[in-house]
Design an enzyme around this catalytic site. Structure first.
Site, PDB file in Angstrom:
ATOM      1  N   ILE A  12       0.887  -1.270   0.105  1.00  0.00           N
ATOM      2  CA  ILE A  12      -0.016   0.109  -0.066  1.00  0.00           C
ATOM      3  C   ILE A  12       0.820   1.231  -0.189  1.00  0.00           C
ATOM      4  O   ILE A  12       0.465   2.127  -0.693  1.00  0.00           O
ATOM      5  CB  ILE A  12      -0.993   0.092   1.305  1.00  0.00           C
ATOM      6  CG1 ILE A  12      -1.691  -1.270   1.247  1.00  0.00           C
ATOM      7  CG2 ILE A  12      -2.093   1.268   1.230  1.00  0.00           C
ATOM      8  CD1 ILE A  12      -2.736  -1.416   2.480  1.00  0.00           C
ATOM      9  N   THR A 125      -5.876  -0.633  10.709  1.00  0.00           N
ATOM     10  CA  THR A 125      -6.827  -1.710  10.127  1.00  0.00           C
ATOM     11  C   THR A 125      -8.078  -1.981  10.672  1.00  0.00           C
ATOM     12  O   THR A 125      -8.231  -2.049  11.995  1.00  0.00           O
ATOM     13  CB  THR A 125      -5.784  -3.169  10.024  1.00  0.00           C
ATOM     14  OG1 THR A 125      -6.703  -4.146   9.669  1.00  0.00           O
ATOM     15  CG2 THR A 125      -5.284  -3.239  11.200  1.00  0.00           C
ATOM     16  N   ASP A 126      -9.133  -2.554   9.919  1.00  0.00           N
ATOM     17  CA  ASP A 126     -10.215  -2.923  10.703  1.00  0.00           C
ATOM     18  C   ASP A 126     -10.015  -3.943  11.508  1.00  0.00           C
ATOM     19  O   ASP A 126     -11.061  -4.438  12.384  1.00  0.00           O
ATOM     20  CB  ASP A 126     -11.305  -3.214   9.509  1.00  0.00           C
ATOM     21  CG  ASP A 126     -11.088  -4.112   8.447  1.00  0.00           C
ATOM     22  OD1 ASP A 126      -9.923  -5.021   8.504  1.00  0.00           O
ATOM     23  OD2 ASP A 126     -11.952  -4.496   7.709  1.00  0.00           O
ATOM     24  N   GLU A 127      -8.870  -4.824  11.454  1.00  0.00           N
ATOM     25  CA  GLU A 127      -8.945  -6.166  12.419  1.00  0.00           C
ATOM     26  C   GLU A 127      -8.618  -5.619  13.731  1.00  0.00           C
ATOM     27  O   GLU A 127      -8.879  -6.541  14.421  1.00  0.00           O
ATOM     28  CB  GLU A 127      -7.595  -6.861  11.672  1.00  0.00           C
ATOM     29  CG  GLU A 127      -7.741  -7.364  10.089  1.00  0.00           C
ATOM     30  CD  GLU A 127      -6.709  -8.477   9.750  1.00  0.00           C
ATOM     31  OE1 GLU A 127      -6.174  -9.068  10.535  1.00  0.00           O
ATOM     32  OE2 GLU A 127      -6.476  -8.163   8.588  1.00  0.00           O
ATOM     33  N   TYR A 153      -0.965 -10.030  15.113  1.00  0.00           N
ATOM     34  CA  TYR A 153      -0.998  -9.046  14.277  1.00  0.00           C
ATOM     35  C   TYR A 153      -1.958  -7.786  14.692  1.00  0.00           C
ATOM     36  O   TYR A 153      -1.564  -6.817  14.872  1.00  0.00           O
ATOM     37  CB  TYR A 153      -1.302  -9.428  12.580  1.00  0.00           C
ATOM     38  CG  TYR A 153      -1.659  -8.209  11.920  1.00  0.00           C
ATOM     39  CD1 TYR A 153      -0.772  -7.393  11.387  1.00  0.00           C
ATOM     40  CD2 TYR A 153      -2.855  -8.157  11.441  1.00  0.00           C
ATOM     41  CE1 TYR A 153      -1.073  -6.035  10.626  1.00  0.00           C
ATOM     42  CE2 TYR A 153      -3.208  -7.175  10.484  1.00  0.00           C
ATOM     43  CZ  TYR A 153      -2.278  -6.260  10.177  1.00  0.00           C
ATOM     44  OH  TYR A 153      -2.608  -5.054   9.327  1.00  0.00           O
ATOM     45  N   LYS A 157      -1.416  -3.952  15.858  1.00  0.00           N
ATOM     46  CA  LYS A 157      -1.955  -2.843  15.262  1.00  0.00           C
ATOM     47  C   LYS A 157      -2.695  -2.110  16.320  1.00  0.00           C
ATOM     48  O   LYS A 157      -2.828  -0.787  16.448  1.00  0.00           O
ATOM     49  CB  LYS A 157      -2.724  -3.069  14.192  1.00  0.00           C
ATOM     50  CG  LYS A 157      -1.809  -3.960  12.871  1.00  0.00           C
ATOM     51  CD  LYS A 157      -0.891  -2.867  12.392  1.00  0.00           C
ATOM     52  CE  LYS A 157      -1.447  -1.710  11.557  1.00  0.00           C
ATOM     53  NZ  LYS A 157      -0.397  -0.692  11.115  1.00  0.00           N
ATOM     54  N   GLY A 278      -7.877 -19.300  15.160  1.00  0.00           N
ATOM     55  CA  GLY A 278      -8.339 -17.752  15.726  1.00  0.00           C
ATOM     56  C   GLY A 278      -8.999 -16.956  14.324  1.00  0.00           C
ATOM     57  O   GLY A 278      -9.082 -15.758  14.477  1.00  0.00           O
TER      58      GLY A 278
HETATM   59  P1  NAD Z   1       3.409  -4.840   3.442  1.00  0.00           P
HETATM   60  O1  NAD Z   1       3.850  -5.939   4.132  1.00  0.00           O
HETATM   61  O2  NAD Z   1       3.207  -5.266   1.968  1.00  0.00           O
HETATM   62  O3  NAD Z   1       4.625  -3.798   3.520  1.00  0.00           O
HETATM   63  C1  NAD Z   1       5.152  -3.351   4.813  1.00  0.00           C
HETATM   64  C2  NAD Z   1       6.346  -2.543   4.521  1.00  0.00           C
HETATM   65  O4  NAD Z   1       6.707  -1.962   5.641  1.00  0.00           O
HETATM   66  C3  NAD Z   1       7.532  -3.073   3.624  1.00  0.00           C
HETATM   67  O5  NAD Z   1       8.113  -2.258   2.453  1.00  0.00           O
HETATM   68  C4  NAD Z   1       8.427  -3.551   4.775  1.00  0.00           C
HETATM   69  O6  NAD Z   1       9.863  -3.452   4.200  1.00  0.00           O
HETATM   70  C5  NAD Z   1       8.458  -2.128   5.580  1.00  0.00           C
HETATM   71  N1  NAD Z   1       8.759  -2.346   6.865  1.00  0.00           N
HETATM   72  C6  NAD Z   1       8.404  -3.556   7.828  1.00  0.00           C
HETATM   73  N2  NAD Z   1       8.981  -3.466   9.063  1.00  0.00           N
HETATM   74  C7  NAD Z   1       9.820  -1.953   8.956  1.00  0.00           C
HETATM   75  C8  NAD Z   1      10.547  -1.368  10.054  1.00  0.00           C
HETATM   76  N3  NAD Z   1      10.902  -1.812  11.282  1.00  0.00           N
HETATM   77  N4  NAD Z   1      11.011  -0.121   9.461  1.00  0.00           N
HETATM   78  C9  NAD Z   1      10.606   0.351   8.381  1.00  0.00           C
HETATM   79  N5  NAD Z   1      10.087  -0.373   7.481  1.00  0.00           N
HETATM   80  C10 NAD Z   1       9.341  -1.481   7.769  1.00  0.00           C
HETATM   81  O7  NAD Z   1       2.040  -4.323   4.089  1.00  0.00           O
HETATM   82  P2  NAD Z   1       0.796  -3.421   3.399  1.00  0.00           P
HETATM   83  O8  NAD Z   1      -0.132  -4.591   2.963  1.00  0.00           O
HETATM   84  O9  NAD Z   1       1.366  -2.430   2.443  1.00  0.00           O
HETATM   85  O10 NAD Z   1       0.374  -2.720   4.427  1.00  0.00           O
HETATM   86  C11 NAD Z   1       0.812  -1.536   4.904  1.00  0.00           C
HETATM   87  C12 NAD Z   1       0.294  -0.725   6.264  1.00  0.00           C
HETATM   88  O11 NAD Z   1      -1.174  -0.862   6.084  1.00  0.00           O
HETATM   89  C13 NAD Z   1       0.231  -1.717   7.313  1.00  0.00           C
HETATM   90  O12 NAD Z   1       0.593  -0.965   8.552  1.00  0.00           O
HETATM   91  C14 NAD Z   1      -0.665  -2.574   7.668  1.00  0.00           C
HETATM   92  O13 NAD Z   1      -1.240  -2.929   8.801  1.00  0.00           O
HETATM   93  C15 NAD Z   1      -1.808  -1.380   7.026  1.00  0.00           C
HETATM   94  N6  NAD Z   1      -2.981  -2.280   6.360  1.00  0.00           N
HETATM   95  C16 NAD Z   1      -2.949  -3.135   5.510  1.00  0.00           C
HETATM   96  C17 NAD Z   1      -4.286  -3.917   4.940  1.00  0.00           C
HETATM   97  C18 NAD Z   1      -3.906  -4.686   3.682  1.00  0.00           C
HETATM   98  O14 NAD Z   1      -5.162  -5.261   3.217  1.00  0.00           O
HETATM   99  N7  NAD Z   1      -2.802  -5.281   3.188  1.00  0.00           N
HETATM  100  C19 NAD Z   1      -5.352  -3.319   5.059  1.00  0.00           C
HETATM  101  C20 NAD Z   1      -5.381  -2.337   6.219  1.00  0.00           C
HETATM  102  C21 NAD Z   1      -4.163  -1.857   6.801  1.00  0.00           C
HETATM  103  P1  TYD Z   2      -4.925 -12.364   3.886  1.00  0.00           P
HETATM  104  O1  TYD Z   2      -4.942 -12.097   2.333  1.00  0.00           O
HETATM  105  O2  TYD Z   2      -4.028 -13.081   4.547  1.00  0.00           O
HETATM  106  O3  TYD Z   2      -5.438 -11.164   4.702  1.00  0.00           O
HETATM  107  P2  TYD Z   2      -6.138 -11.284   6.231  1.00  0.00           P
HETATM  108  O4  TYD Z   2      -5.953 -12.493   7.025  1.00  0.00           O
HETATM  109  O5  TYD Z   2      -5.466  -9.908   6.697  1.00  0.00           O
HETATM  110  O6  TYD Z   2      -7.667 -10.926   5.989  1.00  0.00           O
HETATM  111  O7  TYD Z   2      -6.154 -13.304   3.877  1.00  0.00           O
HETATM  112  C1  TYD Z   2      -7.463 -13.029   3.382  1.00  0.00           C
HETATM  113  C2  TYD Z   2      -8.467 -14.102   3.766  1.00  0.00           C
HETATM  114  O8  TYD Z   2      -8.092 -15.205   2.788  1.00  0.00           O
HETATM  115  C3  TYD Z   2      -8.592 -14.932   5.086  1.00  0.00           C
HETATM  116  O9  TYD Z   2      -9.822 -15.077   5.581  1.00  0.00           O
HETATM  117  C4  TYD Z   2      -7.538 -15.813   5.312  1.00  0.00           C
HETATM  118  C5  TYD Z   2      -7.920 -16.473   3.863  1.00  0.00           C
HETATM  119  N1  TYD Z   2      -6.862 -17.243   3.060  1.00  0.00           N
HETATM  120  C6  TYD Z   2      -6.898 -18.482   2.562  1.00  0.00           C
HETATM  121  O10 TYD Z   2      -7.974 -18.851   2.659  1.00  0.00           O
HETATM  122  N2  TYD Z   2      -5.916 -19.232   1.855  1.00  0.00           N
HETATM  123  C7  TYD Z   2      -4.532 -18.531   2.104  1.00  0.00           C
HETATM  124  O11 TYD Z   2      -3.583 -19.117   1.408  1.00  0.00           O
HETATM  125  C8  TYD Z   2      -4.336 -17.267   2.616  1.00  0.00           C
HETATM  126  C9  TYD Z   2      -3.014 -16.669   2.365  1.00  0.00           C
HETATM  127  C10 TYD Z   2      -5.479 -16.499   2.943  1.00  0.00           C
END
Ligand code: NAD
Ligand code: TYD
Length: 339
Positions: A12, A125-127, A153, A157, A278
């Site tokens: 993101i 996150t909504d989590e 996780y 958060k 969980g």
């Molecule tokens: P991601 O895992 O793709 O990217 C995380 C980035 O943070 C990576 O580039 C990593 O190198 C960097 N990083 C990790 N530890 C670090 C540290 N100690 N110092 C500096 N950089 C560090 O994650 P994402 O999916 O892009 O998520 C980004 C943010 O958005 C997170 O805070 C996550 O909790 C939040 N978020 C994600 C989602 C989702 O669906 N992916 C939804 C809601 C919120």
């Molecule tokens: P994920 O992309 O890990 O996001 P989050 O757990 O943060 O919602 O998983 C999305 C959903 O898909 C979650 O309900 C777990 C499920 N999932 C699978 O069923 N198989 C998989 O291999 C993965 C990675 C996730």
């Protein structure tokens, strides 16, 4: 204005870097990223030579790294995306989640207090709200929903969110928090459901669905998330939490079947595997507050967003194949060896 984007080499964060450089050419964007397994500098290659952009390698949990950054850049705004983000990894090894997600947030906010900023924004996150039951489709997460986490996780958060609000109340730090639902789109690391299914289906490999596949996630196209954060950091009220989501609830099985259909691959690839411990049942966001206060609405419906995403993975095979092979981790050495 100088905006520091931590975690900007991840999914993101990188999309947000592109969004800001495109929509606010008057601002300077500095990406600060540790380049963990989830960070990929190759993702930022298209903007590396942009004079409004700088990449700095560093760890948000290391005070010396962070203070050097603030002394060099004098940032106005910090947008903290940096985190360990994968629930399954947090079940295997919670420690690094607490260090990066909670202590890293503290270190960043301490630097904000020391050097002064106009806004610290926490990407959450909504989590943090836990989950909703499948048989109550009338229920949604609002900003008032109690924090009630399930995984290491989400707990990390939530801990960070509480600390952010405490720094606002106790020290008057100008903070905002956004809590978004599941994102999908370009540059999504192929350990997460949607890119994992796309990459494995293309290779005719089995597709692991946890439990029965009935769990529901509220999917948001990543650019819509970036647009919402952009609004909140510029126009959101200090001290407030904003939920972000677009009423795109789908079961995991629906998502997997949609991808298979688009790729013309058989459903026989689906393999049911042992459930995640969980495992949250349903996430669903009520985005009324951000809509009413800031006029935000998602622009991309799931049916369109998933087509765009699949198209992107088909056109950028090198990006995700390098990740699966591990080659991307040598990219920093290659890029920076002689700098
Ligand atoms: P991601 O895992 O793709 O990217 C995380 C980035 O943070 C990576 O580039 C990593 O190198 C960097 N990083 C990790 N530890 C670090 C540290 N100690 N110092 C500096 N950089 C560090 O994650 P994402 O999916 O892009 O998520 C980004 C943010 O958005 C997170 O805070 C996550 O909790 C939040 N978020 C994600 C989602 C989702 O669906 N992916 C939804 C809601 C919120
Ligand atoms: P994920 O992309 O890990 O996001 P989050 O757990 O943060 O919602 O998983 C999305 C959903 O898909 C979650 O309900 C777990 C499920 N999932 C699978 O069923 N198989 C998989 O291999 C993965 C990675 C996730």
């Amino acid at each position: 204005m100088t905006i520091i984007v931590t975690g900007g080499a991840g999914f993101i964060g990188s999309n947000f870097v592109f969004y800001e450089l495109k929509n606010h050419p008057e601002d300077r964007i500095v990406c600060f990223d540790k380049l963990t397994y989830a960070g990929n500098l190759a993702t930022l290659a298209p903007v590396m030579d942009n004079p409004n952009f700088r990449f700095v390698k560093g760890d948000i949990a290391e005070r010396a790294d962070v203070e050097r950054l603030f002394e060099e850049e004098h940032p106005d705004i910090i947008v903290n995306f940096a985190a360990e983000s994968h629930v399954d990894r947090s079940i295997e090894d919670p420690g690094i989640f607490l260090k990066t997600n909670i202590l890293g947030t503290q270190v960043l906010m301490d630097a904000c207090r020391k050097y002064g900023i106009t806004r610290y924004h926490q990407v959450s996150t909504d989590e943090v709200y836990g989950d909703l039951p499948l048989d109550r489709p009338d229920l949604f997460f609002t900003e008032e929903t109690p924090i009630h986490t399930s995984s290491p996780y989400s707990s990390s958060k939530a801990g960070a969110d509480l600390l952010v609000l405490a720094y606002h109340r106790t020290f008057g730090l100008p903070v905002t928090i956004t809590r978004c639902s599941n994102n999908y789109g370009p540059y999504h690391f192929p350990e997460k459901l949607i890119p994992l299914i796309i990459s494995r289906a293309l290779a005719d490999e089995s597709l692991p669905v946890y439990g029965t596949g009935e769990n529901v996630r509220d999917w948001l196209y990543v650019e819509d998330h970036c647009a919402a954060i952009d609004l909140v950091i510029r126009k959101g009220r200090v001290g407030e939490v904003y939920n972000i989501g677009g009423h795109n609830e789908k079961t995991n099985l629906d998502v997997v079947k949609t991808i298979l259909k688009q790729l013309d691959k058989p459903e026989s690839l689906i393999t049911y595997v042992t459930d995640r411990p969980g495992h949250d049942m349903r996430y669903a966001i009520d985005p009324t507050k951000i809509h009413n206060e800031l006029g935000w609405l998602p622009a991309t419906k799931f049916d369109d967003g998933i087509k765009l995403t699949i198209e992107w993975y088909l056109n950028n095979k090198e990006w995700w194949k390098n990740i699966i092979s591990g080659d991307y981790q040598n990219y920093y050495e290659k890029m920076y060896a002689n700098r």
